[in-house]
Design a protein around this motif. Structure first.
Motif, PDB file in Angstrom:
ATOM      1  N   HIS A  53       0.801  -1.003   0.031  1.00  0.00           N
ATOM      2  CA  HIS A  53      -0.008   0.004   0.120  1.00  0.00           C
ATOM      3  C   HIS A  53       0.907   1.200  -0.063  1.00  0.00           C
ATOM      4  CE1 HIS A  53      -0.037   0.709   4.649  1.00  0.00           C
ATOM      5  NE2 HIS A  53       1.008  -0.311   4.397  1.00  0.00           N
ATOM      6  N   TRP A  62      -2.596   4.537  -5.970  1.00  0.00           N
ATOM      7  CA  TRP A  62      -1.947   3.742  -4.858  1.00  0.00           C
ATOM      8  C   TRP A  62      -0.899   2.634  -6.122  1.00  0.00           C
ATOM      9  CZ3 TRP A  62      -1.847   4.263   0.395  1.00  0.00           C
ATOM     10  CH2 TRP A  62      -2.958   5.333   0.853  1.00  0.00           C
ATOM     11  N   ASN A  63       0.120   2.324  -5.459  1.00  0.00           N
ATOM     12  CA  ASN A  63       0.945   0.874  -5.739  1.00  0.00           C
ATOM     13  C   ASN A  63       1.274   1.068  -7.100  1.00  0.00           C
ATOM     14  OD1 ASN A  63       0.511   0.054  -3.111  1.00  0.00           O
ATOM     15  ND2 ASN A  63      -1.541  -0.655  -3.822  1.00  0.00           N
ATOM     16  N   ARG A  83      -9.714  -2.709  -0.375  1.00  0.00           N
ATOM     17  CA  ARG A  83      -9.627  -1.281   0.430  1.00  0.00           C
ATOM     18  C   ARG A  83      -9.743  -1.206   1.693  1.00  0.00           C
ATOM     19  NH1 ARG A  83      -9.764   2.944  -3.198  1.00  0.00           N
ATOM     20  NH2 ARG A  83     -10.075   2.499  -5.399  1.00  0.00           N
ATOM     21  N   GLU A 180      -7.267   3.580   1.898  1.00  0.00           N
ATOM     22  CA  GLU A 180      -6.121   3.222   1.067  1.00  0.00           C
ATOM     23  C   GLU A 180      -6.496   1.747   0.406  1.00  0.00           C
ATOM     24  OE1 GLU A 180      -3.173   2.717   4.071  1.00  0.00           O
ATOM     25  OE2 GLU A 180      -3.732   0.747   4.426  1.00  0.00           O
ATOM     26  N   ARG A 181      -5.751   1.543  -0.776  1.00  0.00           N
ATOM     27  CA  ARG A 181      -5.765   0.426  -1.585  1.00  0.00           C
ATOM     28  C   ARG A 181      -4.626  -0.417  -1.304  1.00  0.00           C
ATOM     29  NH1 ARG A 181      -8.151  -1.233  -6.208  1.00  0.00           N
ATOM     30  NH2 ARG A 181      -8.869   0.828  -6.811  1.00  0.00           N
ATOM     31  N   PHE A 182      -4.818  -1.731  -0.853  1.00  0.00           N
ATOM     32  CA  PHE A 182      -3.960  -2.820  -0.569  1.00  0.00           C
ATOM     33  C   PHE A 182      -3.926  -3.741  -1.543  1.00  0.00           C
ATOM     34  CE2 PHE A 182      -2.501  -6.744   1.444  1.00  0.00           C
ATOM     35  CZ  PHE A 182      -1.266  -6.313   2.135  1.00  0.00           C
TER      36      PHE A 182
END
Length: 230
Positions: A53, A62-63, A83, A180-182
């Protein structure tokens, strides 16, 4: 195309991912020590996947920036996992008036290590909020999400910048700041091997969905979606 990497998941710790790896009985080991550390180890062939992340403030995503140039010539894919709601995890003694990062002046923060995505994200948001670094008292770095929360629960810190899913079990107050995006960076060859396929089948099932809902702070609607496929 070379030997397959070891059956190890690298990168950033995530409580839902960690639970799914164990519950699926896929046999994949874990070595979680932050997103940036995970990318270094993944590039060196030390694992079959890495959770990350990493926020790119300039591109506001993100990423993708972290992997596109670095792994463009590698046999990999970036897949969505979840998320997650991240915010301020506060001790019982923290002032009730705290509603955002700008309100943290004078408090003891349980920071994450520089190799973590959380560290970079918090420092970006702190600066954007106009809070000087020396306005906070930084405790010793916590090397996992759980360690940061436990520092608050034990009274060694007033606040951590952590996940809602970890604030709940400790009965700590949570103030949401960002979603956040994982994502998971996967070795494509390992994707078709039995361990990862067993893990994938599990996260597509009802048990996984129920557990994610029970933890709170997760949106898994985009799990498995291909975010980047060089």
């Amino acid at each position: 195309d070379g030997a397959r990497p070891p059956q190890v998941f690298l990168g950033s710790h995530d409580p839902l991912l960690d639970w799914a790896l164990r519950q699926s009985r896929c046999g994949i080991a874990t070595y979680f020590d932050g997103s940036l550390d995970g990318l270094d180890r993944f590039e060196a062939g030390e694992g079959l996947a890495s959770g990350l992340h990493i926020f790119d403030a300039a591109m506001d995503h993100w990423n993708l920036s972290a992997v596109q140039g670095r792994f463009a010539a590698r046999n990999v894919a970036l897949l969505g996992f979840a998320r997650r709601r991240r915010g301020l995890i506060l001790s019982a003694d923290a002032p009730d008036a705290i509603r955002e990062i700008a309100d943290l002046a004078g408090l003891r923060l349980a920071p994450r290590q520089p190799e973590s995505g959380t560290h970079g994200l918090f420092e970006h948001l702190r600066a954007a909020a106009g809070l000087a670094q020396d306005a906070l008292h930084y405790c010793d770095p916590a090397r996992s999400e759980a360690d940061a929360v436990m520092a608050v629960q034990s009274g060694n810190a007033d606040v951590a910048f952590g996940l809602e899913a970890l604030a709940r079990p400790y009965g700590l107050r949570f103030v949401p700041v960002i979603e956040e995006r994982f994502d998971l960076l996967i070795d494509r060859r390992a994707w078709f091997d039995p361990p990862l396929q067993q893990f994938v089948r599990f996260v597509q099932g009802d048990s996984f969905a129920r557990h994610a809902a029970g933890l709170g702070g997760y949106d898994i609607d985009g799990i498995g979606a291909v975010r980047w496929n060089p």
